[in-house]
Design a protein around this motif. Sequence first.
Motif, PDB file in Angstrom:
ATOM      1  N   GLY A 241       0.807  -1.213   0.000  1.00 57.93           N
ATOM      2  CA  GLY A 241       0.000   0.000   0.000  1.00 57.93           C
ATOM      3  C   GLY A 241       0.839   1.262   0.000  1.00 57.93           C
ATOM      4  O   GLY A 241       0.531   2.228  -0.703  1.00 57.93           O
ATOM      5  N   SER A 297     -11.287  -7.640   2.367  1.00 63.45           N
ATOM      6  CA  SER A 297     -10.797  -6.286   2.090  1.00 63.45           C
ATOM      7  C   SER A 297      -9.376  -6.310   1.544  1.00 63.45           C
ATOM      8  O   SER A 297      -9.026  -5.522   0.663  1.00 63.45           O
ATOM      9  CB  SER A 297     -10.878  -5.427   3.352  1.00 63.45           C
ATOM     10  OG  SER A 297     -10.070  -5.949   4.388  1.00 63.45           O
ATOM     11  N   GLU A 301      -8.864  -4.893  -2.132  1.00 57.12           N
ATOM     12  CA  GLU A 301      -8.007  -3.705  -2.230  1.00 57.12           C
ATOM     13  C   GLU A 301      -6.901  -3.910  -3.252  1.00 57.12           C
ATOM     14  O   GLU A 301      -6.537  -2.979  -3.979  1.00 57.12           O
ATOM     15  CB  GLU A 301      -7.405  -3.380  -0.871  1.00 57.12           C
ATOM     16  CG  GLU A 301      -6.545  -2.120  -0.881  1.00 57.12           C
ATOM     17  CD  GLU A 301      -5.784  -1.904   0.408  1.00 57.12           C
ATOM     18  OE1 GLU A 301      -5.266  -0.781   0.605  1.00 57.12           O
ATOM     19  OE2 GLU A 301      -5.687  -2.837   1.226  1.00 57.12           O
ATOM     20  N   TRP A 323     -11.186   3.435  -4.688  1.00 55.55           N
ATOM     21  CA  TRP A 323     -11.396   2.015  -4.380  1.00 55.55           C
ATOM     22  C   TRP A 323     -10.521   1.568  -3.211  1.00 55.55           C
ATOM     23  O   TRP A 323     -10.993   0.928  -2.269  1.00 55.55           O
ATOM     24  CB  TRP A 323     -11.090   1.195  -5.622  1.00 55.55           C
ATOM     25  CG  TRP A 323     -11.200  -0.298  -5.441  1.00 55.55           C
ATOM     26  CD1 TRP A 323     -10.194  -1.165  -5.111  1.00 55.55           C
ATOM     27  CD2 TRP A 323     -12.386  -1.088  -5.576  1.00 55.55           C
ATOM     28  NE1 TRP A 323     -10.676  -2.436  -5.033  1.00 55.55           N
ATOM     29  CE2 TRP A 323     -12.021  -2.427  -5.312  1.00 55.55           C
ATOM     30  CE3 TRP A 323     -13.712  -0.803  -5.891  1.00 55.55           C
ATOM     31  CZ2 TRP A 323     -12.933  -3.475  -5.365  1.00 55.55           C
ATOM     32  CZ3 TRP A 323     -14.621  -1.849  -5.946  1.00 55.55           C
ATOM     33  CH2 TRP A 323     -14.239  -3.157  -5.690  1.00 55.55           C
ATOM     34  N   ILE A 324      -9.256   1.917  -3.272  1.00 52.65           N
ATOM     35  CA  ILE A 324      -8.313   1.496  -2.233  1.00 52.65           C
ATOM     36  C   ILE A 324      -8.692   2.094  -0.882  1.00 52.65           C
ATOM     37  O   ILE A 324      -8.617   1.426   0.156  1.00 52.65           O
ATOM     38  CB  ILE A 324      -6.881   1.893  -2.627  1.00 52.65           C
ATOM     39  CG1 ILE A 324      -6.406   1.034  -3.803  1.00 52.65           C
ATOM     40  CG2 ILE A 324      -5.916   1.752  -1.459  1.00 52.65           C
ATOM     41  CD1 ILE A 324      -5.129   1.530  -4.439  1.00 52.65           C
ATOM     42  N   SER A 325      -9.108   3.360  -0.882  1.00 55.51           N
ATOM     43  CA  SER A 325      -9.461   4.003   0.368  1.00 55.51           C
ATOM     44  C   SER A 325     -10.718   3.394   0.982  1.00 55.51           C
ATOM     45  O   SER A 325     -10.778   3.137   2.189  1.00 55.51           O
ATOM     46  CB  SER A 325      -9.672   5.507   0.138  1.00 55.51           C
ATOM     47  OG  SER A 325     -10.010   6.165   1.335  1.00 55.51           O
ATOM     48  N   ILE A 327     -12.137   0.359   0.404  1.00 55.43           N
ATOM     49  CA  ILE A 327     -11.980  -1.056   0.767  1.00 55.43           C
ATOM     50  C   ILE A 327     -10.894  -1.224   1.833  1.00 55.43           C
ATOM     51  O   ILE A 327     -11.048  -2.009   2.782  1.00 55.43           O
ATOM     52  CB  ILE A 327     -11.624  -1.897  -0.471  1.00 55.43           C
ATOM     53  CG1 ILE A 327     -12.718  -1.769  -1.543  1.00 55.43           C
ATOM     54  CG2 ILE A 327     -11.423  -3.360  -0.085  1.00 55.43           C
ATOM     55  CD1 ILE A 327     -14.065  -2.281  -1.109  1.00 55.43           C
ATOM     56  N   GLY A 328      -9.807  -0.489   1.680  1.00 52.90           N
ATOM     57  CA  GLY A 328      -8.675  -0.663   2.586  1.00 52.90           C
ATOM     58  C   GLY A 328      -8.974  -0.289   4.019  1.00 52.90           C
ATOM     59  O   GLY A 328      -8.388  -0.862   4.953  1.00 52.90           O
TER      60      GLY A 328
END
Length: 406
Positions: A241, A297, A301, A323-325, A327-328
Amino acid sequence: MTTLSSTAPSIWKNHAFSVLFSTALFADFSGKIYDLALPLLVFDLTHSSQWMGWMRAVEFLPNLLLALFIGVWVDKSDKKRWSQWMLIGQFTTLITAYLAVEHLAKPLVVLFPCAFLMMAFNYGYQNARMSILKHALPQQMQNLATARISSLYSIMETIGPVLSGAILMLSAIHHVFVLCAALLLLSFWRLHRLSYQENAAILSNQKAPVLKQIAQGWQLWYQEKNMRLITYAVMVINTTGAVFWIQAIYFAKADLALDSLQVSYLVAASGIGGLLGAFSAEKIRAKIGLGRLLIGSIVLESLGFLFPALYSHLFALAASLFWISSIGLYSNICIWSYRQEAFESQHIGKVAGITGSLFKLLMPFGLAASGYLVSDLGLTSVFITCCVVQLLTGLTLCFTRVAKIA
């Protein structure tokens, strides 16, 4: 041990939580502005992905070198006073960084140690804040409190970059450091209003030598098998990440030719996704369990890392960060909640120090190497590698006892 907390609708009426939340609001606001301003400043000074990677790597060295000791010191200290000193330390560091850029011909000489100190003080503050939450709130509020505190990350992800980007249009980047310092003073003032009394019995049990307490923390962590497996996974996903994030900023500046304001809006858009995650995590956990939510997640992610690799466009990068924010944040809430619930309050500081150190163990190496990998292999290969490594990590957890955590 309780692994599933019931919803506590009166959490906002809890004095300790309301003060800690508002204190974190100012501190995290400052942190998000700083997180965006520093890599943009380094890019403007060097135009180098390698220097951006090295700066980010230095920021995580305190977790590698000091987190073990910080956790024990937090357990042994008055946590309110400790937190205030950590905020003052960050304030002093930011002013030093501002003066270095303002007056020195080669400010990187000062910015590197400032980046190290900033993260060290911030980690000391974060550790103490989680310890106070564990001490001050009843068990049934722990999961909800963690989720609400985590929501600040997304709120600041949205507001902080927009404000800093607007300021960057009016002045030099390093002027943002003064704003960050002012917000930390507000956080200090708010924390001063916290009515918090250390448990004398708990402090009396923390008189053992530091190394002995670290050994005790290691033993507690090792015996908690689920936490051990989660830690191994977090070591990997934190690295993937972090590498993606810093090189996504480089991609936005170097390949897409975005200015600082456009980058700030791009990062802010990702914060909106994080808000969705923060306020839905508890309900999803209640339906499918913490373990499945964590694994899902991590897997989902990883797919977000592919968007800019498959389509080199602004919208692809914006969709990726959103998306990353969103789901992460589920995985972050699961990790922090489980750690809060799995260990007794008198040990939470040292265990948080150990896990905090391990969580970031691979990040300095990955971040330092990422700039050279971009130069040798290209951004697309780096983004795809991040996806594959994190995807395999999540799939591996499916076959462990973590998947059964309620």
